[in-house]
Design a protein around this motif. Structure first.
Motif, PDB file in Angstrom:
ATOM      1  N   LYS A   1      48.277  52.198  33.828  1.00 34.21           N
ATOM      2  CA  LYS A   1      49.469  52.909  33.353  1.00 34.21           C
ATOM      3  C   LYS A   1      50.724  52.515  34.120  1.00 34.21           C
ATOM      4  CE  LYS A   1      46.640  56.765  31.952  1.00 34.21           C
ATOM      5  NZ  LYS A   1      46.316  58.159  32.143  1.00 34.21           N
ATOM      6  N   GLU A   2      50.750  51.273  34.647  1.00 32.51           N
ATOM      7  CA  GLU A   2      51.911  50.739  35.359  1.00 32.51           C
ATOM      8  C   GLU A   2      52.193  49.334  34.839  1.00 32.51           C
ATOM      9  OE1 GLU A   2      50.988  50.680  39.492  1.00 32.51           O
ATOM     10  OE2 GLU A   2      50.798  52.852  39.636  1.00 32.51           O
ATOM     11  N   LYS A   3      53.443  48.941  34.927  1.00 35.37           N
ATOM     12  CA  LYS A   3      53.826  47.596  34.536  1.00 35.37           C
ATOM     13  C   LYS A   3      53.480  46.647  35.682  1.00 35.37           C
ATOM     14  CE  LYS A   3      57.619  45.065  32.502  1.00 35.37           C
ATOM     15  NZ  LYS A   3      58.983  45.106  32.026  1.00 35.37           N
ATOM     16  N   VAL A   4      52.761  45.576  35.380  1.00 35.38           N
ATOM     17  CA  VAL A   4      52.406  44.576  36.382  1.00 35.38           C
ATOM     18  C   VAL A   4      52.903  43.217  35.915  1.00 35.38           C
ATOM     19  CG1 VAL A   4      50.432  45.794  37.354  1.00 35.38           C
ATOM     20  CG2 VAL A   4      50.105  44.344  35.376  1.00 35.38           C
ATOM     21  N   LYS A   5      53.228  42.374  36.865  1.00 33.78           N
ATOM     22  CA  LYS A   5      53.779  41.059  36.554  1.00 33.78           C
ATOM     23  C   LYS A   5      52.754  39.968  36.818  1.00 33.78           C
ATOM     24  CE  LYS A   5      58.502  42.348  37.423  1.00 33.78           C
ATOM     25  NZ  LYS A   5      59.782  41.926  37.916  1.00 33.78           N
ATOM     26  N   ALA A   6      52.965  38.824  36.229  1.00 36.61           N
ATOM     27  CA  ALA A   6      52.081  37.676  36.432  1.00 36.61           C
ATOM     28  C   ALA A   6      52.082  37.293  37.910  1.00 36.61           C
ATOM     29  CB  ALA A   6      52.552  36.497  35.586  1.00 36.61           C
ATOM     30  N   GLY A   7      50.889  37.043  38.442  1.00 36.38           N
ATOM     31  CA  GLY A   7      50.745  36.676  39.844  1.00 36.38           C
ATOM     32  C   GLY A   7      50.353  37.839  40.731  1.00 36.38           C
ATOM     33  N   ASP A   8      50.449  39.071  40.226  1.00 36.82           N
ATOM     34  CA  ASP A   8      50.050  40.236  41.011  1.00 36.82           C
ATOM     35  C   ASP A   8      48.529  40.312  41.088  1.00 36.82           C
ATOM     36  OD1 ASP A   8      52.695  40.934  41.248  1.00 36.82           O
ATOM     37  OD2 ASP A   8      52.609  42.577  39.811  1.00 36.82           O
ATOM     38  N   VAL A   9      48.025  40.865  42.189  1.00 38.84           N
ATOM     39  CA  VAL A   9      46.609  41.153  42.338  1.00 38.84           C
ATOM     40  C   VAL A   9      46.484  42.666  42.379  1.00 38.84           C
ATOM     41  CG1 VAL A   9      44.582  40.917  43.805  1.00 38.84           C
ATOM     42  CG2 VAL A   9      46.186  39.010  43.581  1.00 38.84           C
ATOM     43  N   VAL A  10      45.758  43.219  41.412  1.00 38.52           N
ATOM     44  CA  VAL A  10      45.630  44.674  41.302  1.00 38.52           C
ATOM     45  C   VAL A  10      44.163  45.062  41.263  1.00 38.52           C
ATOM     46  CG1 VAL A  10      47.850  45.038  40.165  1.00 38.52           C
ATOM     47  CG2 VAL A  10      45.851  44.567  38.801  1.00 38.52           C
ATOM     48  N   GLU A  11      43.877  46.283  41.705  1.00 40.50           N
ATOM     49  CA  GLU A  11      42.520  46.809  41.653  1.00 40.50           C
ATOM     50  C   GLU A  11      42.409  47.708  40.427  1.00 40.50           C
ATOM     51  OE1 GLU A  11      39.442  49.247  44.483  1.00 40.50           O
ATOM     52  OE2 GLU A  11      41.126  48.186  45.370  1.00 40.50           O
ATOM     53  N   LEU A  12      41.490  47.349  39.519  1.00 44.45           N
ATOM     54  CA  LEU A  12      41.333  48.056  38.258  1.00 44.45           C
ATOM     55  C   LEU A  12      39.875  48.458  38.075  1.00 44.45           C
ATOM     56  CD1 LEU A  12      43.257  45.559  35.955  1.00 44.45           C
ATOM     57  CD2 LEU A  12      44.139  47.679  36.901  1.00 44.45           C
ATOM     58  N   SER A  13      39.666  49.403  37.166  1.00 45.36           N
ATOM     59  CA  SER A  13      38.294  49.726  36.792  1.00 45.36           C
ATOM     60  C   SER A  13      37.706  48.507  36.083  1.00 45.36           C
ATOM     61  CB  SER A  13      38.262  50.947  35.890  1.00 45.36           C
ATOM     62  OG  SER A  13      38.852  50.636  34.648  1.00 45.36           O
ATOM     63  N   ILE A  14      36.407  48.393  36.132  1.00 44.85           N
ATOM     64  CA  ILE A  14      35.758  47.217  35.552  1.00 44.85           C
ATOM     65  C   ILE A  14      35.981  47.161  34.043  1.00 44.85           C
ATOM     66  CG2 ILE A  14      33.506  46.145  35.142  1.00 44.85           C
ATOM     67  CD1 ILE A  14      32.715  47.074  37.945  1.00 44.85           C
ATOM     68  N   ASP A  15      35.967  48.314  33.381  1.00 40.14           N
ATOM     69  CA  ASP A  15      36.188  48.332  31.932  1.00 40.14           C
ATOM     70  C   ASP A  15      37.575  47.815  31.567  1.00 40.14           C
ATOM     71  OD1 ASP A  15      33.682  49.347  31.478  1.00 40.14           O
ATOM     72  OD2 ASP A  15      34.358  51.432  31.423  1.00 40.14           O
ATOM     73  N   GLU A  16      38.596  48.310  32.266  1.00 38.93           N
ATOM     74  CA  GLU A  16      39.964  47.880  31.971  1.00 38.93           C
ATOM     75  C   GLU A  16      40.164  46.411  32.334  1.00 38.93           C
ATOM     76  OE1 GLU A  16      44.580  49.264  32.741  1.00 38.93           O
ATOM     77  OE2 GLU A  16      42.969  50.263  33.826  1.00 38.93           O
ATOM     78  N   GLY A  17      39.581  45.981  33.432  1.00 38.73           N
ATOM     79  CA  GLY A  17      39.689  44.583  33.832  1.00 38.73           C
ATOM     80  C   GLY A  17      39.043  43.648  32.840  1.00 38.73           C
ATOM     81  N   ARG A  18      37.876  44.025  32.345  1.00 37.05           N
ATOM     82  CA  ARG A  18      37.188  43.183  31.357  1.00 37.05           C
ATOM     83  C   ARG A  18      37.975  43.090  30.059  1.00 37.05           C
ATOM     84  NH1 ARG A  18      33.837  39.858  33.848  1.00 37.05           N
ATOM     85  NH2 ARG A  18      32.435  40.990  35.200  1.00 37.05           N
ATOM     86  N   SER A  19      38.617  44.178  29.667  1.00 33.39           N
ATOM     87  CA  SER A  19      39.411  44.113  28.435  1.00 33.39           C
ATOM     88  C   SER A  19      40.629  43.207  28.634  1.00 33.39           C
ATOM     89  CB  SER A  19      39.829  45.499  27.978  1.00 33.39           C
ATOM     90  OG  SER A  19      40.711  46.090  28.893  1.00 33.39           O
ATOM     91  N   LEU A  20      41.251  43.243  29.819  1.00 34.10           N
ATOM     92  CA  LEU A  20      42.383  42.347  30.078  1.00 34.10           C
ATOM     93  C   LEU A  20      41.926  40.887  30.140  1.00 34.10           C
ATOM     94  CD1 LEU A  20      44.488  44.344  32.689  1.00 34.10           C
ATOM     95  CD2 LEU A  20      45.034  43.911  30.304  1.00 34.10           C
ATOM     96  N   ILE A  21      40.736  40.646  30.671  1.00 29.60           N
ATOM     97  CA  ILE A  21      40.197  39.286  30.680  1.00 29.60           C
ATOM     98  C   ILE A  21      39.971  38.822  29.246  1.00 29.60           C
ATOM     99  CG2 ILE A  21      38.145  37.917  31.238  1.00 29.60           C
ATOM    100  CD1 ILE A  21      37.969  39.464  33.860  1.00 29.60           C
ATOM    101  N   GLY A  22      39.475  39.705  28.406  1.00 33.81           N
ATOM    102  CA  GLY A  22      39.255  39.365  26.998  1.00 33.81           C
ATOM    103  C   GLY A  22      40.535  38.997  26.274  1.00 33.81           C
ATOM    104  N   TYR A  23      41.642  39.659  26.624  1.00 33.06           N
ATOM    105  CA  TYR A  23      42.939  39.342  26.021  1.00 33.06           C
ATOM    106  C   TYR A  23      43.596  38.121  26.660  1.00 33.06           C
ATOM    107  CZ  TYR A  23      42.834  43.950  23.810  1.00 33.06           C
ATOM    108  OH  TYR A  23      42.492  45.038  23.068  1.00 33.06           O
TER     109      TYR A  23
END
Length: 88
Positions: free
Chosen positions: A34-56
Motif C-alpha cells: 500500500k505504498e508507492k515504490v520505485k524501480a531499484g528499491d529493495v522491499v520486504e513483502l509477503s510471499i503472496d504479494e511478491g509472487r504476484s509482482l514477479i508474475g507481472y
C-alpha cells in the motif's frame, strides 16, 4: 494455487506460504504494501504479494549481498621513478 509463466515456470501453492516475508527487488515503479515504490528499491513483502509482482514482471527475488566498497589504490606500492612533467 497459482499457475505461473515466464520466470516462475511451475505451480506455487499459496496456502503453504502464508505469513512469510521475503525481500524483493522492484524492477518498475509500482505499489507494494500500500505504498508507492520505485524501480531499484529493495522491499520486504509477503510471499503472496511478491509472487504476484514477479508474475507481472515488476519485481524479482532479491538475492544480493551488500556491495563492499574497495579502494583499489590501497594495495599499490609507491613508485621509485620520477614523474615526468610537461615542458612549457
Amino acid at each position: 494455487m497459482v499457475l505461473g509463466t515466464n520466470k516462475m515456470g511451475e505451480l506455487i501453492s499459496t496456502h503453504l506460504t502464508k505469513g512469510g516475508k521475503m525481500k524483493y527487488l522492484i524492477l518498475q515503479d509500482t505499489i507494494a504494501n500500500k505504498e508507492k515504490v520505485k524501480a531499484g528499491d529493495v522491499v520486504e513483502l509477503s510471499i503472496d504479494e511478491g509472487r504476484s509482482l514477479i508474475g507481472y514482471g515488476k519485481a524479482a527475488e532479491y538475492k544480493g549481498k551488500p556491495k563492499k566498497e574497495s579502494n583499489r589504490s590501497v594495495g599499490l606500492e609507491k613508485s621509485e621513478s620520477k614523474v615526468k612533467k610537461r615542458s612549457k
